[in-house]
Scaffold this motif. Structure first.
Motif, PDB file in Angstrom:
ATOM      1  N   ASN A  77       0.737  -1.336   0.175  1.00 53.98           N
ATOM      2  CA  ASN A  77       0.161   0.012   0.175  1.00 53.98           C
ATOM      3  C   ASN A  77       0.917   1.322  -0.180  1.00 53.98           C
ATOM      4  O   ASN A  77       1.496   1.539   0.882  1.00 53.98           O
ATOM      5  CB  ASN A  77      -1.018  -0.031   1.429  1.00 53.98           C
ATOM      6  N   GLN A  78       0.789   2.074  -0.924  1.00 58.29           N
ATOM      7  CA  GLN A  78       1.504   3.412  -1.085  1.00 58.29           C
ATOM      8  C   GLN A  78       0.767   4.482  -0.486  1.00 58.29           C
ATOM      9  O   GLN A  78      -0.511   4.450  -0.307  1.00 58.29           O
ATOM     10  CB  GLN A  78       1.679   3.820  -2.652  1.00 58.29           C
ATOM     11  N   TYR A  79       1.492   5.296  -0.086  1.00 53.83           N
ATOM     12  CA  TYR A  79       0.957   6.639   0.874  1.00 53.83           C
ATOM     13  C   TYR A  79       1.354   7.778   0.374  1.00 53.83           C
ATOM     14  O   TYR A  79       1.120   8.903   0.872  1.00 53.83           O
ATOM     15  CB  TYR A  79       1.241   6.304   2.294  1.00 53.83           C
ATOM     16  N   GLY A  80       2.118   7.865  -0.659  1.00 49.43           N
ATOM     17  CA  GLY A  80       2.677   9.374  -1.082  1.00 49.43           C
ATOM     18  C   GLY A  80       3.482   9.784  -0.248  1.00 49.43           C
ATOM     19  O   GLY A  80       4.413   8.931   0.512  1.00 49.43           O
ATOM     20  N   THR A  81       3.836  11.098  -0.201  1.00 50.16           N
ATOM     21  CA  THR A  81       5.178  11.648   0.686  1.00 50.16           C
ATOM     22  C   THR A  81       4.277  11.893   2.103  1.00 50.16           C
ATOM     23  O   THR A  81       3.123  11.903   2.422  1.00 50.16           O
ATOM     24  CB  THR A  81       5.142  13.186   0.203  1.00 50.16           C
ATOM     25  N   ALA A  82       5.470  12.041   2.908  1.00 57.68           N
ATOM     26  CA  ALA A  82       5.138  11.975   4.445  1.00 57.68           C
ATOM     27  C   ALA A  82       4.728  13.521   4.511  1.00 57.68           C
ATOM     28  O   ALA A  82       5.436  14.398   4.370  1.00 57.68           O
ATOM     29  CB  ALA A  82       6.231  11.725   5.214  1.00 57.68           C
ATOM     30  N   ALA A  83       3.551  13.788   5.247  1.00 57.97           N
ATOM     31  CA  ALA A  83       3.154  15.260   5.713  1.00 57.97           C
ATOM     32  C   ALA A  83       2.636  14.997   7.151  1.00 57.97           C
ATOM     33  O   ALA A  83       2.373  13.938   7.684  1.00 57.97           O
ATOM     34  CB  ALA A  83       2.005  15.478   4.692  1.00 57.97           C
ATOM     35  N   PRO A  84       2.759  16.151   8.043  1.00 59.28           N
ATOM     36  CA  PRO A  84       2.131  16.067   9.148  1.00 59.28           C
ATOM     37  C   PRO A  84       0.979  15.324   9.389  1.00 59.28           C
ATOM     38  O   PRO A  84       0.825  14.408  10.551  1.00 59.28           O
ATOM     39  CB  PRO A  84       1.897  17.454   9.529  1.00 59.28           C
ATOM     40  N   GLY A  85       0.075  15.200   8.540  1.00 56.59           N
ATOM     41  CA  GLY A  85      -1.277  14.456   8.679  1.00 56.59           C
ATOM     42  C   GLY A  85      -1.103  12.878   8.372  1.00 56.59           C
ATOM     43  O   GLY A  85      -2.101  12.239   8.485  1.00 56.59           O
ATOM     44  N   ARG A  86       0.088  12.530   7.792  1.00 59.74           N
ATOM     45  CA  ARG A  86       0.337  11.261   7.451  1.00 59.74           C
ATOM     46  C   ARG A  86       0.165  10.207   8.512  1.00 59.74           C
ATOM     47  O   ARG A  86      -0.695   9.193   8.299  1.00 59.74           O
ATOM     48  CB  ARG A  86       1.556  10.998   6.579  1.00 59.74           C
ATOM     49  N   GLN A  87       0.700  10.531   9.757  1.00 61.74           N
ATOM     50  CA  GLN A  87       0.388   9.557  10.675  1.00 61.74           C
ATOM     51  C   GLN A  87      -0.874   9.420  11.113  1.00 61.74           C
ATOM     52  O   GLN A  87      -1.405   8.155  11.488  1.00 61.74           O
ATOM     53  CB  GLN A  87       1.436   9.900  11.835  1.00 61.74           C
ATOM     54  N   ALA A  88      -1.606  10.357  11.122  1.00 62.27           N
ATOM     55  CA  ALA A  88      -3.104  10.271  11.660  1.00 62.27           C
ATOM     56  C   ALA A  88      -3.760   9.412  10.399  1.00 62.27           C
ATOM     57  O   ALA A  88      -4.680   8.526  10.816  1.00 62.27           O
ATOM     58  CB  ALA A  88      -3.890  11.563  11.668  1.00 62.27           C
ATOM     59  N   GLN A  89      -3.458   9.485   9.272  1.00 62.70           N
ATOM     60  CA  GLN A  89      -4.176   8.583   8.185  1.00 62.70           C
ATOM     61  C   GLN A  89      -3.758   7.455   8.358  1.00 62.70           C
ATOM     62  O   GLN A  89      -4.742   6.581   8.178  1.00 62.70           O
ATOM     63  CB  GLN A  89      -3.756   9.168   6.733  1.00 62.70           C
ATOM     64  N   HIS A  90      -2.451   7.074   8.751  1.00 65.22           N
ATOM     65  CA  HIS A  90      -2.086   5.651   9.021  1.00 65.22           C
ATOM     66  C   HIS A  90      -3.046   5.069  10.067  1.00 65.22           C
ATOM     67  O   HIS A  90      -3.281   3.839   9.810  1.00 65.22           O
ATOM     68  CB  HIS A  90      -0.638   5.526   9.284  1.00 65.22           C
TER      69      HIS A  90
END
Length: 173
Positions: A152-165
């Motif tokens: 599963n790809q998630y694009g670039t890491a952004a501040p909200g990335r962890q919450a999406q994870h």
């Protein structure tokens, strides 16, 4: 009539009763040992290495019950992007060059340099990115258990990335 009377005694044919065959790993330590052994056998993997200017190159080296081993090459700047391996856990090691692994955990984002011989063990759902940030090509060996069927790809890491994870993991439960 019995099978022995028809086919003969299998113990009379030593090649049929071998006990020296390697056992397939079933534990994290066993998988790490297998990756270490494959990495040490340069004659096995080095002739297979290829480089692709457009994308990471990879080839399956081995499969066994419940696992598979892949050889990957990385030119400078090539990256996996942030991803997980679905239900698969794994072990990876760098055999040439240097890679950087960036990971996202509950504690936040972390990064580590992986030099030749460095090994990483990761669980299912582990979110990370691997990139060749050096000026030389790199080669790595990866084992996945069970065999890799999703990434599963998630694009670039952004501040909200962890919450999406975290949201994604809650939906899987």
């Amino acid at each position: 009539m019995s099978d022995v009377s028809i086919a003969g005694d299998p113990l009379a044919f030593p090649h049929l009763a071998r006990t020296d065959l390697p056992q397939h790993p079933t534990t994290v330590a066993g998988y790490a040992r297998l990756v270490r052994e494959i990495a040490a056998d340069r004659d096995r993997w080095a002739p297979l290495v290829r480089y692709d200017a457009l994308t990471r190159w990879y080839a399956r080296l081995e499969t066994g019950p419940g696992y598979e081993v892949w050889l990957l090459s990385w030119l400078p700047g090539q990256s996996s992007g942030f991803h997980d391996h679905g239900r698969s856990a794994g072990v990876m090691t760098v055999v040439e060059g240097e890679l950087v692994e960036r990971s996202l955990t509950d504690a936040g984002e972390g990064a580590r340099v992986l030099a030749p011989g460095s090994r990483r063990v990761f669980s299912a759902g582990y979110l990370h990115e691997v990139v060749n940030a050096a000026l030389e090509p790199a080669v790595s060996i990866h084992l996945y258990t069970p065999g890799l069927v999703e990434m599963n790809q998630y694009g670039t890491a952004a501040p909200g990335r962890q919450a999406q994870h975290e949201d994604r993991r809650q939906h899987q439960a």
